[in-house]
Design a protein around this motif. Structure first.
Motif, PDB file in Angstrom:
ATOM      1  N   PHE A  62      37.688  54.433  39.415  1.00 45.93           N
ATOM      2  CA  PHE A  62      38.400  55.642  39.007  1.00 45.93           C
ATOM      3  C   PHE A  62      39.849  55.280  38.730  1.00 45.93           C
ATOM      4  CE2 PHE A  62      41.138  59.288  39.971  1.00 45.93           C
ATOM      5  CZ  PHE A  62      40.604  60.231  39.111  1.00 45.93           C
ATOM      6  N   ASP A  63      40.356  55.734  37.583  1.00 46.68           N
ATOM      7  CA  ASP A  63      41.739  55.483  37.205  1.00 46.68           C
ATOM      8  C   ASP A  63      42.548  56.769  37.288  1.00 46.68           C
ATOM      9  OD1 ASP A  63      42.802  52.804  36.094  1.00 46.68           O
ATOM     10  OD2 ASP A  63      40.728  52.849  35.380  1.00 46.68           O
ATOM     11  N   TRP A  64      43.618  56.732  38.079  1.00 39.76           N
ATOM     12  CA  TRP A  64      44.533  57.866  38.115  1.00 39.76           C
ATOM     13  C   TRP A  64      45.280  57.956  36.786  1.00 39.76           C
ATOM     14  CZ3 TRP A  64      44.156  61.253  41.960  1.00 39.76           C
ATOM     15  CH2 TRP A  64      43.635  60.820  43.191  1.00 39.76           C
ATOM     16  N   TYR A  65      45.370  59.161  36.267  1.00 43.01           N
ATOM     17  CA  TYR A  65      46.229  59.510  35.132  1.00 43.01           C
ATOM     18  C   TYR A  65      45.769  58.904  33.806  1.00 43.01           C
ATOM     19  CZ  TYR A  65      49.564  61.089  38.732  1.00 43.01           C
ATOM     20  OH  TYR A  65      50.164  61.711  39.787  1.00 43.01           O
ATOM     21  N   GLN A  66      45.839  57.573  33.702  1.00 45.43           N
ATOM     22  CA  GLN A  66      45.555  56.921  32.422  1.00 45.43           C
ATOM     23  C   GLN A  66      44.773  55.630  32.645  1.00 45.43           C
ATOM     24  OE1 GLN A  66      46.463  58.092  29.334  1.00 45.43           O
ATOM     25  NE2 GLN A  66      47.520  59.889  30.172  1.00 45.43           N
ATOM     26  N   LYS A  67      43.962  55.268  31.639  1.00 45.55           N
ATOM     27  CA  LYS A  67      43.267  53.987  31.661  1.00 45.55           C
ATOM     28  C   LYS A  67      44.126  52.922  30.969  1.00 45.55           C
ATOM     29  CE  LYS A  67      38.655  56.092  31.614  1.00 45.55           C
ATOM     30  NZ  LYS A  67      38.231  55.577  32.923  1.00 45.55           N
ATOM     31  N   TYR A  68      43.772  51.655  31.199  1.00 41.62           N
ATOM     32  CA  TYR A  68      44.586  50.587  30.620  1.00 41.62           C
ATOM     33  C   TYR A  68      44.656  50.683  29.105  1.00 41.62           C
ATOM     34  CZ  TYR A  68      46.482  46.241  29.058  1.00 41.62           C
ATOM     35  OH  TYR A  68      47.281  45.324  28.423  1.00 41.62           O
ATOM     36  N   GLN A  69      43.532  50.989  28.452  1.00 41.13           N
ATOM     37  CA  GLN A  69      43.514  51.014  26.995  1.00 41.13           C
ATOM     38  C   GLN A  69      44.554  51.988  26.443  1.00 41.13           C
ATOM     39  OE1 GLN A  69      40.910  51.135  28.980  1.00 41.13           O
ATOM     40  NE2 GLN A  69      39.645  49.360  28.428  1.00 41.13           N
ATOM     41  N   SER A  70      44.794  53.078  27.152  1.00 41.12           N
ATOM     42  CA  SER A  70      45.766  54.068  26.685  1.00 41.12           C
ATOM     43  C   SER A  70      47.198  53.554  26.781  1.00 41.12           C
ATOM     44  CB  SER A  70      45.629  55.358  27.501  1.00 41.12           C
ATOM     45  OG  SER A  70      44.331  55.905  27.377  1.00 41.12           O
ATOM     46  N   LEU A  71      47.476  52.778  27.833  1.00 44.83           N
ATOM     47  CA  LEU A  71      48.847  52.326  28.080  1.00 44.83           C
ATOM     48  C   LEU A  71      49.130  50.928  27.544  1.00 44.83           C
ATOM     49  CD1 LEU A  71      49.294  53.580  31.771  1.00 44.83           C
ATOM     50  CD2 LEU A  71      50.103  54.665  29.673  1.00 44.83           C
ATOM     51  N   ALA A  72      48.092  50.245  27.073  1.00 50.12           N
ATOM     52  CA  ALA A  72      48.252  48.863  26.627  1.00 50.12           C
ATOM     53  C   ALA A  72      49.375  48.671  25.605  1.00 50.12           C
ATOM     54  CB  ALA A  72      46.930  48.329  26.076  1.00 50.12           C
ATOM     55  N   PRO A  73      49.525  49.538  24.589  1.00 48.35           N
ATOM     56  CA  PRO A  73      50.611  49.309  23.621  1.00 48.35           C
ATOM     57  C   PRO A  73      51.984  49.291  24.275  1.00 48.35           C
ATOM     58  CG  PRO A  73      49.039  50.900  22.746  1.00 48.35           C
ATOM     59  CD  PRO A  73      48.678  50.685  24.189  1.00 48.35           C
TER      60      PRO A  73
END
Length: 247
Positions: free
Chosen positions: A27-38
């Protein structure tokens, strides 16, 4: 954080041990890595000849650190106060030497040397401490430790629901950061970001007095997570004489 839970428990390991003992999967709080990667790629670029050591605090059973390794980061250390979560993750990723999982309280990271990380990623850990008892003291202890373990010019990624009115003051009073603000739409029920109301990689301007123009640009109570990019700059510490800049 489940609504109805006694918030005083959020800073205690037994609450999280019980939660993770009864929670299967990741489970990822708030955001997943793919969303924040940029954004992470922007502030911690991957170079073949550059070794970046990254710390993920309050990792829980998130797949975020694994996503970073898939994206090319080769030294990701993840900590959590819950021994149950850490044991699960150590077993799950025992075949990935790029990932290290350690049981540790973010308020006391004395096991790490000073200035030993290039970046620290926090998705909800500071928020969790601010929901519990002795919130201000616990938040200050955490932020001081994050500052300590970061290298000079290292970056603290704070992903939070806390608007600038509340978070900027806390950050500025804890340590001497250079701060940029970004925003990202909250994930929908399908775990996909809502249509962007602001370009993720474009900082939201901050007024000279430290207030944010987010409300002016995004409207009141925008459905976003705020991402504070806090860069450690030892030259900003009190008593440190800064050399004049020459353009």
């Amino acid at each position: 954080m489940t609504m109805g839970t006694t918030t005083q428990a959020y800073g205690e390991s037994r609450y999280w041990d019980n939660r993770y003992a009864n929670e299967s999967g990741s489970f990822d709080w708030y955001q997943k890595y793919q969303s924040l990667a940029p954004l992470i790629n922007l502030y911690v670029p991957r170079h073949p000849n550059q070794h970046n050591r990254i710390l993920v605090v309050g990792c829980g059973n998130s797949a975020f650190s694994d996503g970073m390794v898939d994206d090319g980061y080769e030294d990701v250390v993840s900590i959590d106060i819950s021994s149950v979560a850490i044991q699960t993750m150590q077993s799950k990723y025992s075949n990935r030497p790029q990932l290290k999982y350690l049981q540790m309280d973010v308020r006391d990271m004395s096991a790490f040397e000073t200035a030993s990380f290039d970046a620290v990623v926090d998705k909800g850990t500071l928020d969790s401490l601010l929901c519990g008892s002795n919130s201000r003291q616990n938040a200050t202890e955490m932020l001081e430790e994050v500052w300590r373990v970061l290298k000079d010019k290292g970056v603290y990624f704070l992903v939070t629901y806390g608007a600038p009115l509340y978070r900027l003051r806390l950050l500025r009073e804890s340590s001497s950061w250079m701060i940029k603000l970004h925003v990202i739409g909250k994930l929908s029920r399908e775990d996909k970001p809502e249509p962007p109301i602001w370009d993720l990689t474009n900082p939201v301007p901050l007024h000279g007095d430290g207030r944010s123009s987010a409300e002016e640009l995004l409207g009141n109570n925008p459905d976003v997570h705020y991402i504070y990019i806090c860069t450690k700059d030892n030259s900003l510490k009190p008593g440190v004489k800064r050399e004049p800049s020459v353009d």
